[in-house]
Design a protein around this motif. Structure first.
Motif, PDB file in Angstrom:
ATOM      1  N   UNK A 499       0.662  -1.076  -0.125  1.00  0.00           N
ATOM      2  CA  UNK A 499      -0.228   0.194  -0.008  1.00  0.00           C
ATOM      3  C   UNK A 499       1.130   1.246  -0.269  1.00  0.00           C
ATOM      4  N   UNK A 500       1.766   1.342   0.552  1.00  0.00           N
ATOM      5  CA  UNK A 500       3.135   1.947   0.734  1.00  0.00           C
ATOM      6  C   UNK A 500       4.227   1.948   1.372  1.00  0.00           C
ATOM      7  N   UNK A 501       4.735   2.966   1.206  1.00  0.00           N
ATOM      8  CA  UNK A 501       6.519   2.543   1.017  1.00  0.00           C
ATOM      9  C   UNK A 501       6.660   3.774   1.831  1.00  0.00           C
ATOM     10  N   UNK A 502       7.751   4.440   3.028  1.00  0.00           N
ATOM     11  CA  UNK A 502       8.009   5.675   3.252  1.00  0.00           C
ATOM     12  C   UNK A 502       9.813   5.730   3.400  1.00  0.00           C
ATOM     13  N   UNK A 503      10.398   6.648   3.118  1.00  0.00           N
ATOM     14  CA  UNK A 503      11.727   6.363   3.698  1.00  0.00           C
ATOM     15  C   UNK A 503      12.274   7.198   4.306  1.00  0.00           C
ATOM     16  N   UNK A 506      18.455   8.681   8.434  1.00  0.00           N
ATOM     17  CA  UNK A 506      19.178   8.058   9.676  1.00  0.00           C
ATOM     18  C   UNK A 506      18.563   8.408  11.167  1.00  0.00           C
ATOM     19  N   UNK A 507      18.200   9.843  10.594  1.00  0.00           N
ATOM     20  CA  UNK A 507      17.781  11.075  11.207  1.00  0.00           C
ATOM     21  C   UNK A 507      16.801  11.034  11.539  1.00  0.00           C
ATOM     22  N   UNK A 508      15.682   9.814  11.239  1.00  0.00           N
ATOM     23  CA  UNK A 508      14.149  10.445  11.215  1.00  0.00           C
ATOM     24  C   UNK A 508      13.387  10.740  10.887  1.00  0.00           C
ATOM     25  N   UNK A 509      14.113  11.970   9.758  1.00  0.00           N
ATOM     26  CA  UNK A 509      13.193  12.732   8.583  1.00  0.00           C
ATOM     27  C   UNK A 509      12.397  12.226   7.680  1.00  0.00           C
ATOM     28  N   UNK A 510      11.030  12.338   6.986  1.00  0.00           N
ATOM     29  CA  UNK A 510      10.295  11.798   5.979  1.00  0.00           C
ATOM     30  C   UNK A 510      11.322  12.206   4.734  1.00  0.00           C
ATOM     31  N   UNK A 511      11.865  11.382   3.782  1.00  0.00           N
ATOM     32  CA  UNK A 511      12.774  11.901   2.959  1.00  0.00           C
ATOM     33  C   UNK A 511      11.347  11.508   1.781  1.00  0.00           C
ATOM     34  N   UNK A 512      10.676  10.424   1.857  1.00  0.00           N
ATOM     35  CA  UNK A 512      10.243  10.007   0.688  1.00  0.00           C
ATOM     36  C   UNK A 512       8.790   9.459   0.687  1.00  0.00           C
ATOM     37  N   UNK A 513       7.742   9.552   0.082  1.00  0.00           N
ATOM     38  CA  UNK A 513       6.845   8.687   0.057  1.00  0.00           C
ATOM     39  C   UNK A 513       6.307   7.872  -1.438  1.00  0.00           C
ATOM     40  N   UNK A 514       6.052   6.494  -1.598  1.00  0.00           N
ATOM     41  CA  UNK A 514       5.663   6.081  -2.930  1.00  0.00           C
ATOM     42  C   UNK A 514       3.990   4.946  -2.342  1.00  0.00           C
ATOM     43  N   UNK A 515       3.187   5.841  -3.266  1.00  0.00           N
ATOM     44  CA  UNK A 515       1.780   4.462  -2.946  1.00  0.00           C
ATOM     45  C   UNK A 515       1.740   2.961  -4.280  1.00  0.00           C
ATOM     46  N   UNK A 516       1.157   2.020  -3.962  1.00  0.00           N
ATOM     47  CA  UNK A 516       1.416   1.037  -4.890  1.00  0.00           C
ATOM     48  C   UNK A 516       2.017   0.525  -5.767  1.00  0.00           C
TER      49      UNK A 516
END
Length: 548
Positions: A499-503, A506-516
């Protein structure tokens, strides 16, 4: 040979022997020899011969700096990505191991930004420097005192050779050009001596009543030669504005005040904590100020005492590599001590007693004790995750232990002090390194840098047993992620829906989001380690990947 031609027992024995030999052959002898999930994911810096290396946990080179000078022992990675490094400048006037003489600041790209020489017939930088937050540099140096000067300072002539004595000096230099600097602060141990030998001298006094001063006639294990102190380290605490010094021959560490003016640094405090250059604190060998016996000695040829950062485990305390010279049996250990202070936050001293503490808050020893012994140099460093990095210098051996003293990372320097490189499979020798220091991935020096790993230092490297920066391939049933490491594209092979992949960094900040998707493209991101948070069929799991 198949099992059909031998008994099952013989076949079993044959394969056990074969597998044992195969495992033994596969064990690395240089570079990274152990890398576990519990190791701190950082980059380790050390210098050897004319090169300085920054490596990842697999021993792959992240950056390398070259110099025209053989190492003068210490090196630091600065926040701007440059290194501050001591270089060896031969000086026949000083028979002192650890001579440096020149300090260089070299950019990440290898350009010499500053080169400062502190070497002459009467003085020489040695062992250590320290980069101050304001851009200035503390420099540890030896200066020559003649036999006449030593006797005038109260040294017993029977404890003195004709070559006189070395004074230990710390100067603060403000860089003013590519090859110049201005000395704006200075401290000399020679200004803070006491003695009971000659009552006609101005520094005559009762040693046991003046622990803030150094007895010029206490030799420790130094003998009568000029190198009676052998300071081997200076470190700095910005919050306290204090300097800690390690004096190997006398088996003591000293803390002095850096906030003094030039005039105040030569002044005596009279045992109180008014501004002055006398010792604020000392520890390791109370016999040196007549407040104990040999049985009370705690330190033995120690190196690199420094304050642990406040937000780390044991923060604010002092970590020391206790080499163990002249201890019987000889073995090395680590000690964390917490100097006692009074209600005014001054170091606590009870008259006619030794400085506390009586024993360390934490210590590390080998099992058995004698399995861990580094005769010279060496360092220890508390890491952000609570682990401790240890440099067994005279073996070129760097290892990391967790809170249970398990070794979670091990590395053997593949380069000799002469600059030759070992191949994987060789047994390393003459590969000494002064210190090793590990930097966290979020250290400012790495901002905007290409951290793509290069080849390891050793020849014919074998990384088959090393999980790059502790990254494992994932295979959860029919769920596979590949390739890892990657140059850009990460593929997902699964019969399940994603459904979703979040990247995340290592410091915990969201770099990218991908769906399906069944693959993602990391090309827009810079090289480094990322954590994938994968949502699939009401299940969420994480996986580390490396983008080259």
């Amino acid at each position: 040979m198949g099992c059909s031609k031998m008994s099952r027992l013989s076949c079993f024995i044959f394969w056990c022997i074969f597998l044992h030999i195969s495992v033994a052959i596969a064990q690395n002898t240089v570079g990274t020899i152990n890398n576990t999930e519990s190791a701190f994911n950082g980059y380790t810096l050390f210098t050897n011969h004319t090169k300085t290396f920054l490596i990842n946990n697999c021993g792959e080179v992240i950056n390398q700096w070259n110099s025209n000078y053989i190492d003068g022992k210490s090196v630091y990675l600065l926040e701007d990505g440059s290194i501050l490094r001591c270089g060896f400048l031969p000086n026949p006037n000083f028979g002192l191991p650890g001579i440096g003489g020149v300090i260089q600041k070299i950019s990440w790209e290898g350009v010499v930004l500053w080169e400062y020489t502190y070497s002459s017939s009467s003085f020489s930088q040695h062992h250590d420097v320290y980069p101050l937050p304001n851009g200035n540099v503390l420099i540890l140096a030896a200066t020559k005192k003649t036999q006449t000067e030593a006797i005038q300072a109260g040294r017993n002539p029977s404890l003195l050779t004709e070559s006189g004595l070395y004074n230990e000096q710390i100067i603060e230099v403000e860089p003013t050009g590519l090859n110049s600097g201005t000395i704006i602060w200075e401290w000399n141990v020679w200004d803070h001596l006491i003695q009971e030998f000659d009552s006609t001298k101005s520094n005559f006094g009762i040693v046991s009543e003046n622990p803030q001063l150094l007895d010029i006639n206490y030799l420790g294990f130094a003998g009568n030669g000029p190198n009676w102190l052998h300071a081997n380290s200076i470190q700095y605490n910005e919050i306290l504005d204090e300097i800690i010094i390690s004096v190997r021959q006398l088996n003591e560490i000293y803390i002095i005040d850096h906030s003094t003016t030039l005039a105040e640094s030569t002044a005596h405090t009279g045992g109180n904590h008014d501004k002055g250059g006398d010792f604020l604190y000392r520890w390791g060998n109370p016999l040196a100020y007549q407040q104990g016996s040999l049985n009370d000695q705690k330190l033995f040829g120690q190196h690199t005492p420094h304050w642990i950062p406040d937000n780390y485990v044991d923060g604010g305390k002092i970590l020391i590599f206790n080499n163990g010279n002249w201890r019987f049996p000889e073995y090395s250990s680590l000690a964390v001590i917490n100097p006692e202070k009074n209600v005014d936050n001054d170091y606590l001293y009870v008259p006619n007693a030794a400085y506390g503490p009586e024993s360390p808050d934490w210590q590390y020893e080998g099992l058995p004790q004698t399995d861990f012994f580094s005769r010279i140099m060496s360092s220890a460093q508390r890491l952000p995750n609570g682990n401790t990095l240890i440099c067994d210098a005279d073996s070129g051996y760097v290892f990391e232990i967790d809170s249970n003293n398990n070794k979670v990372w091990e590395y053997i320097n593949p380069q000799t002090v002469a600059g030759t490189i070992f191949s994987q499979g060789d047994i390393a020798e003459s590969n000494l390194i002064f210190r090793a220091f590990k930097y966290a991935p979020n250290y400012a020096a790495f901002d905007g840098r290409d951290l793509t790993p290069g080849n390891p230092i050793e020849l014919n490297p074998d990384l088959s047993q090393c999980n790059l920066l502790n990254i494992d391939e994932v295979s959860l049933g029919d769920f596979q992620i590949f390739p890892n490491p990657t140059s850009g594209i990460i593929n997902f092979k699964t019969k399940q829906s994603i459904e979703k992949i979040e990247v995340y960094s290592t410091l915990g900040s969201l770099a990218a989001t991908h769906y399906n998707v069944h693959f993602i493209d990391l090309n827009p991101l810079r090289a480094g380690v990322y954590i994938l948070k994968i949502y699939s069929n009401n299940t969420v799991f994480n996986q580390k990947v490396l983008k080259r």
